[in-house]
Scaffold this active site. Structure first.
Site, PDB file in Angstrom:
ATOM      1  N   CYS A   1      19.868  39.263 -25.772  1.00  0.00           N
ATOM      2  CA  CYS A   1      19.164  40.360 -25.996  1.00  0.00           C
ATOM      3  C   CYS A   1      18.804  40.879 -26.603  1.00  0.00           C
ATOM      4  O   CYS A   1      18.487  41.693 -26.726  1.00  0.00           O
ATOM      5  CB  CYS A   1      21.316  40.759 -25.613  1.00  0.00           C
ATOM      6  SG  CYS A   1      22.292  40.692 -24.317  1.00  0.00           S
TER       7      CYS A   1
ATOM      8  N   HIS B   1      23.225  49.953 -29.973  1.00  0.00           N
ATOM      9  CA  HIS B   1      23.166  48.353 -28.721  1.00  0.00           C
ATOM     10  C   HIS B   1      24.121  48.845 -27.891  1.00  0.00           C
ATOM     11  O   HIS B   1      24.005  48.321 -27.118  1.00  0.00           O
ATOM     12  CB  HIS B   1      23.361  47.378 -29.565  1.00  0.00           C
ATOM     13  CG  HIS B   1      23.083  45.882 -28.899  1.00  0.00           C
ATOM     14  ND1 HIS B   1      22.507  45.582 -27.826  1.00  0.00           N
ATOM     15  CD2 HIS B   1      23.866  45.442 -28.190  1.00  0.00           C
ATOM     16  CE1 HIS B   1      22.294  44.576 -27.763  1.00  0.00           C
ATOM     17  NE2 HIS B   1      23.601  44.200 -27.355  1.00  0.00           N
TER      18      HIS B   1
ATOM     19  N   HIS C   1      23.247  47.287 -19.446  1.00  0.00           N
ATOM     20  CA  HIS C   1      22.505  46.215 -20.039  1.00  0.00           C
ATOM     21  C   HIS C   1      21.634  45.733 -19.547  1.00  0.00           C
ATOM     22  O   HIS C   1      22.125  44.776 -18.694  1.00  0.00           O
ATOM     23  CB  HIS C   1      24.098  45.814 -20.842  1.00  0.00           C
ATOM     24  CG  HIS C   1      23.476  45.049 -22.088  1.00  0.00           C
ATOM     25  ND1 HIS C   1      22.008  44.911 -22.801  1.00  0.00           N
ATOM     26  CD2 HIS C   1      24.340  44.398 -22.550  1.00  0.00           C
ATOM     27  CE1 HIS C   1      21.818  43.921 -23.315  1.00  0.00           C
ATOM     28  NE2 HIS C   1      23.716  42.910 -23.936  1.00  0.00           N
TER      29      HIS C   1
END
Length: 398
Positions: free
Chosen positions: A160, A293, A328
């Site tokens: 990620c 995040h 996400h």
């Protein structure tokens, strides 16, 4: 050697819009992109929401000029990368050393899944064209070829944090005098393999995600692509347009705590933010906004919050997770959020953290719940991946 790196162009496609302006409008008006799965064929459709781009592959292929067989990840990449290049408006780019540095974690696995589903039917079923773009680098190459970028091409997969690391590498190559321009960011499409993997980890929320909320219960998977066009100081001076901002600092660390979890004390997150500030020659009180995040999982938000509490002190910067809008997007998240961060600096924007009702009790700060406009000089954008790979970027006003 180029001392400064500027953001000259932006490109994005996500669940909240098919270009920069549509995404910005959704951020301003609080329109999240999560819904029941339409294009992802899963037995969990209607049970677990996802954040899909609202165009099917045929529409994406028609828009990009790429064949449908290249798969959804490449099609999304082409949309965003082309928009970024067009936005930069660099004439005679073929005379410059231009690189394409793209990130992906899923690559062409959506097509590979189709191939194996077909081949298991027997009787010669299964089209080998469906596995041509399985490998991550093939996605990057097909888009680079279409964009006629030949100076430098490479692919990054660090989970990620992938897109953030792509942007970091692009900046380093320009500073080293190896490139004049870098199109950097990443792309990922939803696939059953990814969806089922995260579901096995039991970190998918059956409702819309609530990053940094006391009652958060996991993340919503999303898809999309985001790219920025990085240029050297010399190129910036030649362009007949105002730059969005400067990429002033960046850092990558790895706490190596666990395959899929951040260290509880957020040591990797802390070091990434601290070292990015040092690289930018900024203090913590210089940061006006943190693009968290903020996935909405128990572990991630706790670790990132602990790192922020350790590094910063009151009054804390404004902060929010735009994953409450886009879901996400995995390997694309750092690129998508780099676009949002650049817009925040350029236009003085603070984005809301949707569905935040009960702030986490462990920390003396909370994420923003309203969209607002105010002066923003420096934005810190965090991208933290599996394996403890942590990256932070700092975008600064000119």
């Amino acid at each position: 050697m180029s001392d400064k790196i500027y953001i000259a162009g932006l490109g994005i496609i996500s669940a909240i819009g098919n270009n920069v302006q549509e995404c910005l409008h959704a951020l301003e008006t609080g329109q999240a992109g999560m819904a029941n799965a339409v294009f992802l064929h899963t037995v969990h459709a209607g049970e677990i929401p996802v954040a899909e781009v609202k165009l099917d592959n045929d529409a994406l292929a028609e828009r990009t000029g790429l064949p449908n067989k290249t798969g959804r990840t490449a099609l999304l990449s082409m949309v965003a990368a082309e928009e970024a290049l067009n936005d930069a408006g660099i004439e005679h780019i073929h005379t410059l050393r231009c690189g394409f540095i793209s990130a992906t974690t899923a690559a062409g696995i959506d097509k590979t899944e189709k191939f194996f589903t077909d081949i298991l039917k027997g009787n010669g079923k299964g089209d080998l064209h469906d596995v041509l773009y399985h490998e991550c680098g093939s996605i990057t190459q097909v888009v680079a070829d279409k964009l006629n970028i030949t100076g430098y091409t490479t692919t990054i997969n660090t989970a990620c944090s992938s897109s953030a690391n792509s942007i970091m590498l692009g900046a380093r190559l320009i500073k080293a005098g190896m490139l004049d321009v870098a199109v950097a960011g990443g792309t990922d499409a939803l696939a059953k393999f990814t969806f089922n993997g995260f579901n096995t980890l039991m970190i998918l929320d059956k409702e819309f995600c609530r990053p940094f909320d006391e009652n958060r219960n996991g993340l919503n998977l999303g898809e999309g692509a985001g790219y920025v066009v990085l240029v050297s100081d010399a190129v910036a001076q030649q362009l007949d347009k105002e730059m969005y901002c400067e990429l002033r600092g960046y850092s990558n660390t790895n706490d190596a705590y666990h395959q899929t979890a951040s260290s509880p004390d957020g040591v990797g997150s802390y070091l990434a933010m601290q070292q990015a500030l040092q690289a930018a020659q900024l203090n913590t009180n210089d940061i006006d906004y943190i693009n968290l995040h903020g996935t909405g999982t128990y572990n991630n938000d706790m670790a990132e919050g602990a790192a922020i509490q350790r590094l910063f002190e009151a009054p804390y910067p404004k902060m929010s997770s735009t994953k409450s809008f886009t879901g996400h997007t995995l390997g694309a998240s750092g690129g998508i959020e780099a676009v949002f961060s650049s817009l925040a600096v350029k236009h003085g924007l603070i984005y809301p953290n949707l569905r935040l009702h009960a702030p986490m009790q462990e920390f003396p700060f909370t994420a923003e719940t309203r969209f607002s406009k105010q002066p923003v000089k420096n934005v810190l954008s965090n991208s933290f991946g599996f394996g403890g790979n942590c990256s932070s970027l700092i975008f600064s006003k000119l």
